[in-house]
Design a protein around this motif. Structure first.
Motif, mmCIF file in Angstrom:
data_model
loop_
_atom_site.group_PDB
_atom_site.id
_atom_site.type_symbol
_atom_site.label_atom_id
_atom_site.label_comp_id
_atom_site.label_asym_id
_atom_site.label_seq_id
_atom_site.Cartn_x
_atom_site.Cartn_y
_atom_site.Cartn_z
ATOM 1 N N THR A 163 54.686 80.611 -70.624
ATOM 2 C CA THR A 163 53.200 81.423 -71.074
ATOM 3 C C THR A 163 52.618 81.346 -69.664
ATOM 4 O OG1 THR A 163 52.154 79.916 -71.802
ATOM 5 C CG2 THR A 163 53.404 81.004 -73.425
ATOM 6 N N LYS A 174 57.565 85.591 -73.109
ATOM 7 C CA LYS A 174 56.402 85.261 -73.602
ATOM 8 C C LYS A 174 55.179 85.095 -72.548
ATOM 9 C CE LYS A 174 58.602 82.760 -77.539
ATOM 10 N NZ LYS A 174 58.576 81.415 -78.144
ATOM 11 N N CYS A 207 53.168 71.204 -70.837
ATOM 12 C CA CYS A 207 53.869 71.354 -71.994
ATOM 13 C C CYS A 207 52.940 71.590 -73.303
ATOM 14 C CB CYS A 207 54.819 70.134 -72.165
ATOM 15 S SG CYS A 207 55.747 69.680 -70.833
ATOM 16 N N SER A 208 53.632 71.983 -74.584
ATOM 17 C CA SER A 208 52.937 72.241 -75.598
ATOM 18 C C SER A 208 53.954 72.231 -76.725
ATOM 19 C CB SER A 208 52.491 73.679 -75.617
ATOM 20 O OG SER A 208 51.794 73.578 -76.767
ATOM 21 N N ASN A 252 60.020 79.480 -73.356
ATOM 22 C CA ASN A 252 58.526 79.139 -73.754
ATOM 23 C C ASN A 252 57.472 79.580 -72.895
ATOM 24 O OD1 ASN A 252 59.080 79.151 -76.950
ATOM 25 N ND2 ASN A 252 60.459 77.329 -76.191
ATOM 26 N N THR A 301 55.568 75.098 -71.057
ATOM 27 C CA THR A 301 54.808 76.448 -71.138
ATOM 28 C C THR A 301 54.218 76.856 -70.137
ATOM 29 O OG1 THR A 301 52.877 75.365 -71.790
ATOM 30 C CG2 THR A 301 54.435 76.160 -73.752
#
Length: 594
Positions: free
Chosen positions: A95, A117, A66-67, A93, A72
């Motif tokens: 990545t 993303k 996570c971020s 989100n 993520t």
């Protein structure tokens, strides 16, 4: 409930929280709902079925990163998946996605185009087939693409050259046909390129355009039917550190300019058709490893690279620094600067028996394929009828980490640093090597130190490559060192990564108690003694090494002792993974120094 049981509960709760990586531990409700729906695709993964629940945060799940309060990254490596979960890209989100080491068998998963993303995609070691789509350029934000170990076929589309942000492109072990697309030369950010073992390449030449890759650091095109010359444009590869073009049909005189690449440290060109004489300047190079064998080159490679004769002459008693069950270790000075190498000679009197020969090839196979700062570096090998010889980087402190006489001098900070370094090396073997590698003989004497006390895992003679991540295999015989062998390995010859975790737990107990792995005055080993100490409701502090048991160290020492207990649990499934061990040790070190 006794104190030991309470301790285990605390640690079992604490371990998952470390995976949040100090990021926000709460995510949006819609993302959590998506992940819980995704859980239905992972029915064969009992650990996920148990961990992924309403009462915990996804940021605490090992598979999720996570971020800033959003998911993520998702790592579904080795989860027996056979189809891409269609809802995965609803995590807007994302990545990073890893679907490596599953059982996918379809075409390239174009559904992932919807992950707008996405930066890192790893679908290696599956059974994907068919051609790569010509519209793969739609994944325009990718910085890393790993397709290793699949069955992709057809020509590699030039559209790959439109992934302008790509830094890592790994296509090895597939069934691609034709040749290397020139468009790859457009990937100006590319740092590593691996197109090895393309057996269906047809008389492929190396495109001159690859010489435009100014940021390229690693190039591997092994056994891919390459013909012709190394393009002169490669003289512009100013960042290149590692190049392996072995086992092809490259020809021509060996280009002198290749030895002028300022950053080049590893050069492998063996088993090609290069001819001509070697340049006289070769002895002045900064290249660390060079293999030009099985070509048609004339002239002698200087001793810096041709070590055999010098090393064999110096396997003498005065250079002996250690004796082991499989042979002796020597310290030999090489080159004009009198730098040293450690030479392990695997032999049994005058005859090399089958078991020792297996150990030699196991160690050679394991170390030749891995590079890590916390794993000892194999420089070269020498083989003859009477012995097999492995040449390593020399470590200044090639002695056992722990013994009453030597170990007192190491401070607690030094011991903690050693634990972290060794754990990182072992974690790399378990979690970053494909397939994973089990050491099978982790012990304090197989953890070597340099002058700065950087730890490196050594001695891979018993190492075993697993079929897949998380698998357990049956060994033909139990091997290892008494006091470090996991119960399931000793009793049933069942070997897994958790066997190494047990052995490393014993090392942790040695580090924190200063005791040796086997108590000579009691009929038990160190792990059994430590467990008994807690089960008898004794204080943790009473088990710690008196030499370093200062008030400032007590909390960290207690925590490492507890971690050693977790690692040496009799039940293998309860032990943490080495990835978790590294995270705990790093957290302990951070808190200790804060």
């Amino acid at each position: 409930m006794n104190k030991y049981h309470d301790l285990m509960i605390i640690f079992l709760v604490t371990f998952p929280l470390l995976h949040a990586n100090a990021q926000t531990t709460f995510v949006k409700d819609d993302e959590k709902t998506i992940l819980l729906k995704l859980k239905s695709y992972l029915r064969n993964s009992s650990d996920i079925q148990q961990r992924w629940n309403l009462s915990s945060s996804p940021c605490s799940w090992p598979e999720i990163s996570c971020s800033h309060g959003s998911v993520t990254g998702i790592n579904l490596k080795d989860k027996n998946l056979n189809s891409t979960p269609p809802i995965i890209c609803k995590l807007k989100n994302l990545t990073r996605i890893s679907l490596a080491s599953n059982i996918f068998s379809g075409l390239f998963p174009t559904a992932l185009y919807n992950c707008s993303k996405l930066r890192v995609l790893d679908i290696s070691f599956n059974q994907f087939h068919g051609p790569l789509p010509t519209d793969i350029y739609r994944m325009s934000r990718l910085t890393s693409l790993d397709l290793t170990g699949n069955n992709f076929n057809g020509t590699i589309p030039g559209a790959v050259g439109q992934l302008s942000e790509l830094k890592h492109l790994h296509l090895r072990n597939n069934k691609f046909e034709g040749s290397i697309p020139r468009e790859i030369g457009n990937l100006s950010n590319l740092e590593s390129l691996d197109m090895s073992y393309m057996e269906k390449f047809e008389l492929a030449t190396i495109p001159e355009e690859l010489g435009k890759l100014k940021n390229l650091k690693q190039l591997r095109i092994i056994q891919s039917n390459l013909i012709g010359n190394i393009p002169e444009t490669f003289s512009s590869l100013s960042s290149l550190r590692y190049m392996d073009l072995s086992v092809n049909s490259l020809t021509g005189s060996l280009p002198v300019w290749i030895f002028g690449l300022e950053q080049l440290r590893y050069l492998y060109l063996q088993s090609n058709g290069f001819y001509g004489s070697l340049p006289t300047s070769i002895g002045e190079l900064k290249i660390f490893r060079l293999d030009l064998s099985s070509n048609r080159l004339s002239g002698k490679i200087p001793f810096k690279y041709d070590k055999e004769s010098e090393i064999l002459l110096n396997l003498t008693e005065e250079n002996l620094i250690g004796r082991g069950g499989s042979g002796n270790v020597y310290q030999i000075s090489v080159n004009e600067d009198r730098s040293h190498v450690a030479v392990k000679r695997i032999c049994n009197d005058r005859k090399l028996d089958n078991n020792l020969e297996k150990q030699f090839f196991a160690e050679l196979q394991t170390l030749s394929g891995i590079r890590h700062v916390n794993i000892v570096t194999l420089i070269c090998c020498i083989s003859n009828e009477k012995s097999k010889i492995l040449v390593y980087e020399y470590m200044q402190r090639c002695e056992s980490l722990i013994s009453p006489a030597k170990y007192v001098a190491l401070t607690w900070d030094a011991r903690l640093r050693i634990a972290i370094g060794a754990a990182c090396g072992l974690c790399y073997m378990h979690h970053d090597c494909s397939p994973p590698i089990v050491h099978r003989d982790i012990k304090s004497s197989n953890i070597l130190l340099d002058n700065e006390l950087n730890a490196k895992v050594a001695d891979f003679g018993l190492a075993k490559v697993l079929a897949k991540h998380g698998h357990t295999e049956t060994a033909s015989a139990v091997a290892g060192t008494f006091g470090y062998i996991a119960p399931e390995y000793a009793y049933a010859a069942k070997v897994s990564m958790k066997s190494d975790v047990y052995s490393f737990g014993v090392v942790l107990l040695e580090l924190v108690t200063g005791e040796e792995p086997v108590h000579r005055d009691e009929d038990m080993n160190l792990a059994q003694w430590a467990w008994k100490h807690i089960e008898e409701d004794k204080l943790f502090e009473d088990a710690l090494d008196e030499e370093i048991k200062e008030s400032a160290n007590l909390k960290a020492m207690n925590d490492v002792f507890k971690l050693g207990l977790m690692c040496t649990n009799k039940v293998a499934s309860v032990r943490p993974s080495m990835k978790e061990v590294v995270q705990v040790l790093l957290l302990l070190a951070t808190n200790h120094h804060s």
